[in-house]
Design an enzyme around this catalytic site. Structure first.
Site, PDB file in Angstrom:
ATOM      1  N   GLY A   1       0.830  -1.202   0.000  1.00 60.94           N
ATOM      2  CA  GLY A   1       0.000   0.000   0.000  1.00 60.94           C
ATOM      3  C   GLY A   1       0.859   1.244   0.000  1.00 60.94           C
TER       4      GLY A   1
ATOM      5  NE  ARG B   1      -1.765  -4.523  -1.260  1.00 56.94           N
ATOM      6  CZ  ARG B   1      -1.547  -3.928  -0.098  1.00 56.94           C
ATOM      7  NH1 ARG B   1      -0.537  -4.269   0.671  1.00 56.94           N
ATOM      8  NH2 ARG B   1      -2.331  -2.968   0.326  1.00 56.94           N
TER       9      ARG B   1
ATOM     10  CG  ASP C   1       3.476  -7.543   8.088  1.00 58.70           C
ATOM     11  OD1 ASP C   1       3.789  -7.694   9.284  1.00 58.70           O
ATOM     12  OD2 ASP C   1       3.146  -8.476   7.330  1.00 58.70           O
TER      13      ASP C   1
ATOM     14  CB  THR D   1       2.955   0.723   6.218  1.00 61.97           C
ATOM     15  OG1 THR D   1       1.584   0.466   6.583  1.00 61.97           O
ATOM     16  CG2 THR D   1       3.818   0.483   7.447  1.00 61.97           C
TER      17      THR D   1
ATOM     18  CG  ASP E   1      -1.675  -0.250   7.961  1.00 67.04           C
ATOM     19  OD1 ASP E   1      -2.587   0.591   7.835  1.00 67.04           O
ATOM     20  OD2 ASP E   1      -1.497  -1.177   7.165  1.00 67.04           O
TER      21      ASP E   1
ATOM     22  CG  ASP F   1       1.307  -2.884  10.613  1.00 66.17           C
ATOM     23  OD1 ASP F   1       2.103  -2.222   9.903  1.00 66.17           O
ATOM     24  OD2 ASP F   1       0.524  -3.716  10.141  1.00 66.17           O
TER      25      ASP F   1
ATOM     26  NE  ARG G   1      -1.179  -5.009   7.629  1.00 65.91           N
ATOM     27  CZ  ARG G   1      -0.615  -6.179   7.966  1.00 65.91           C
ATOM     28  NH1 ARG G   1      -0.921  -7.257   7.310  1.00 65.91           N
ATOM     29  NH2 ARG G   1       0.283  -6.234   8.918  1.00 65.91           N
TER      30      ARG G   1
END
Lengths: 334, 334, 334, 334
Positions: C12, C73, C104, C127, C129, C131, C173
């Protein structure tokens, strides 16, 4: 002669409603009128939820989204006794004139009220949908376009990075004003809005064809389509799925939703709201009633309330033409 | 008949110039015309700095501030040989029509060129100052207002926290369009612009009086004045010092400056720029020359180039009236 | 020793990826390294889609959302032959070190590559996110929060005007970073994110109870809940319907969606991206490999690639506590 | 034990002050403490201008710039009797603890107060300048950077269109935090701030040299320099004139000024302000006094008040290095 003006905001909120309330209050002060705000739309008329508005209440609200008077849809007002009860309350509060800032439904309600109430009623077009006749722009419309545009610009970043197709659903109720304007402004490769589409499913083939031409002939790797809400049966997610299947490229749906109603109004809406608020008070001084004030060709204008919602407002035909021309495949090939 | 169109951007840059270049290139493709961009304003015509513009060059530029063709003021063009050399270069490049996107000075130059060159010349009003007759808005004007407004909203936070007076200088060259609009939109308590002020120093007493009435009668604790650049002899810093001395409250000057020229254009300017770019190409197809295209009463319009800069454009009189009325002390007191 | 660095963006897209590419290219120039960009994520490695990046390519891209190298992706890369083919291509292009900017999944892929390729590999956390373990912030996270916040502020206007409940779904996510931060920043009355919710349906009663306490005890008339995507089975629309039914007040769902990935990065992300890009090149000069660079406690940091995605990153416990405390009903009643 | 907390905002206003006041009031409610707001900074303590703050006062203020408690510089407080009178007033209002949100000068005043008053005093770092030791960020700093960045991005449009040099003056008092961060984030080609410049005039030659290298070696056509206020004797306009003369290219000065203090706080500042407000109340419950609360390495932290303003805070050395490296001419040439 001193008067008491009632004011309320009704229906979907639109950026600039507060700027308009402010202009009404400041203008009323010049005429020596007092202003009573009714809260929660027409509910405030029925339940007598009211507040005496002074200059202090409207200080530094010109830049606020939403409405300090709150808004609501009001089913009760549309029932047989609703309008009667509203009239009774207006009279018991000794209101001489009522200003309603709202959209199509709100002005229809106001028209009903005007038919049985002896006071003056003035409508002000406050809706992001721009679907009221008699004013070139409605309060909130330009801000909604810029909010939608800001989002579409962001979506373009991802569409471009991923070379994908994005379908962006914008508001507009049954009118294509926001879709057309935000599509042209964002350089969206396609705009789908109700004024040019009678049978959505019949358009499917031409949509697919257009996408394929954009990719093959224009060399477009990312494509953005802007679509008016309620247009596609099953919604934009359904259309995205259908197109993904037919074109073989991932089409992602984005529903911009309620962010289009909020936010600080842009200068255009603050100025329009200020003009119309001031002009509404002038019209009250002029003994006008059953009209909607607006701006047409850069001049303050008045239109019969019934003509504001009874006559369909047209999209700018030159803008419709341009949106089609810019990505017109056949001509561009020559 | 195929044509070759030259295009350049000149004078102060304005948000939307790129959107306009894009519309010219995409529209030209429909007519089968080719487009040559000249760089650095009229300098590009003199020095033959040019680029062949294709659809690819204008992809995803609709949202960019500045101008991909660069801009400049060009002294050389205005000298005796300047225009002649430009004509020679236009002819050697086999240009059929020249589109210039710019302000007052740029269109004056274009008029001179049109007097000795046999090709078609079309002006497009691109300036944040909005001071060109024949188009209700110029490209960049609405964005500049919103940029100024965004800054004034921020300054209001501090003015309010500190209960101070701020004097905000905005652009506009010799016209008050930006000052008036950004003052109304921000709820500024005072707007000073050249159209209503003949002798600035003679105004000083009434400015001081107005401030004192705002504080004593309206109960204002923070006050914002918006002032057009070049209006006050000695500049806004000088005025701030004078007022601080006379009123006894700290008055702070803020010069918004060049931020007003840049940034992503708002939807209004992108749409206007797209319309005018497309319309300019249509006018070339129509064999028009020596005109400026514009938008008047929401319709594409054409005006003689000489009338675009030769006739002074008026401020919206209703907006001037409102700005004065809203803080009109005498009436509000009654 | 001169080196050739390959760089790609994967997964992303996140605001700041371009700022990071720029920093890599400018820093590489200082070391005399050359930089090859591979396009469309790992696909570029497999299909040899590449571009030699010079200082000119990265001029004025620091403020752009998306990624000039495109992203994707890449299923093929994860298949048995995928990594092998990538290695073959890296070798045939004489790449000494590969920098991957992504999340990730992208770093997992990079780890696999590092296990069979002899070149250096460096991951950069890109990202929204947030994370990834080993960096306090990932590139794009702060911008995503501000984008979400801007939307929630707008939604608050309508929630407040209509005295309604809005459920706002944000990205993340499987992590609650965006939900928690945007909830605290917007003053949202409730935040639902996976770290504190094991069984969503079991929470339903406590959600309903919390809303009723907010209304009855805190006197809240508008309520905003922020929810991480994928959290509620059936999605936020399903939850909105359920709550509307149980509470008896209209609950509206808003899915912010892809706007959170785009837009000009805020200063924080541009600075972080610039630091990490520069630091990644320094690590290459230091002969590092199989690491992710990050920023921890305001210092550039290095962490084993496997620990970046293999260890779960925790939310800030103090922020979790505050979000609960501020609207803690029991204590507030005392 | 119930306590009464006094709170005031002092010195230059900073975005996030309102978010901090809100967090203090909501957190105090949890402990059963009541909160008295003093208005206009320390003046409110001297003149007993106060307001009892309830949850309702702080509803929907998290997003507002400025401060609902107003701010001011207060000369009287610093005079011999000032602090004594403040103490008398705190005692007569039965205040147990005083929280001051402000910058360097405000916390110095608080330290003096703590030396003669028996109540608890807690400082919260609220200043855009980020020049307080003991907290990695001060409330308002990140918003000020983004505001400056937004302006510099706009100025870049014009700089680029005109191929000019712009000198942008940002705030910071005597510290370079805003200049350094906004320079890196905007890709400004040069940053001038007090920490690395002892004798400005001695730098002139190296500035001129750097510009010439940027133009000749890096091929830069537009150049932006960011400069901390008060750095250049005679101001940025004087420097612009000097450079124009020496380099032979027009250098334009832009003073961003007070817009940097206002506006809705970004998420980062709202979260920081919320944390520090909540933490300050917890510290009061812990019987702490004469400290400033802050955030260090993502943890709430406490520092002796005297160390907050008595020890100079350093710029991030890695960021200083990067700003120099990215446009380092000598290395880039190799």
């Amino acid at each position: 002669m001193s008067k008491t003006i009632g004011v309320l905001t009704s229906g979907g909120d639109a950026p600039g409603m507060n700027a308009c309330i402010r202009a009404i209050v400041l203008s009323a002060a010049r005429f020596g009128y007092q202003v009573i705000g009714f809260e929660h739309g027409y509910n405030g008329l029925l339940n007598n939820e009211k507040i005496r508005l002074s200059n202090l209440h409207v200080q530094h609200i010109i830049q606020l989204g939403g409405t300090i008077l709150k808004s609501a849809r009001c089913e009760a007002f549309l029932k047989p006794d609703g309008v009667k009860n509203a009239v009774a309350n207006l009279n018991s509060n000794e209101i001489d004139a009522l200003i309603v800032i709202g959209g199509d439904g709100s002005l229809r309600g106001l028209q009903k009220l005007s038919e049985i109430w002896s006071g003056q009623v003035i409508g002000i077009p406050g809706t992001i949908d721009n679907d009221l006749n008699g004013s070139d722009n409605t309060i909130g419309y330009q801000t909604a376009i810029d909010t939608a545009l800001d989002s579409i610009d962001k979506i373009r970043d991802t569409a471009d990075a991923f070379e994908r197709i994005f379908l962006v659903e914008v508001m507009g109720r049954h009118a294509g004003f926001i879709a057309l304007a935000s599509a042209v402004a964002s350089g969206a490769e396609q705009a789908l809005f109700p004024e040019t589409i009678e049978d959505p499913h019949a358009e499917l083939e031409s949509i697919v064809q257009h996408v394929e031409c954009l990719r093959k002939i224009h060399g477009k790797t990312s494509i953005i389509m802007v679509i008016t809400e309620h247009l596609w049966p099953g919604g934009v997610s359904d259309l995205a799925e259908t197109l993904t299947h037919q074109i073989g490229i991932e089409c992602r749906p984005c529903i911009l939703g309620h962010i289009q109603r909020g936010g600080a109004p842009v200068a255009y809406d603050r100025i329009l709201a200020t003009k119309l608020g001031a002009y509404a008070v002038e019209c009250i001084a002029d003994q006008e009633t059953a009209i909607m004030v607006g701006e047409h060709n850069n001049q303050p204008s008045r239109i019969k309330l019934v003509d504001a919602f009874g006559i369909q407002k047209s999209l700018d035909p030159y803008l419709v033409k341009i949106q089609q021309d810019l990505f017109d495949v056949v001509h561009s090939m020559q």
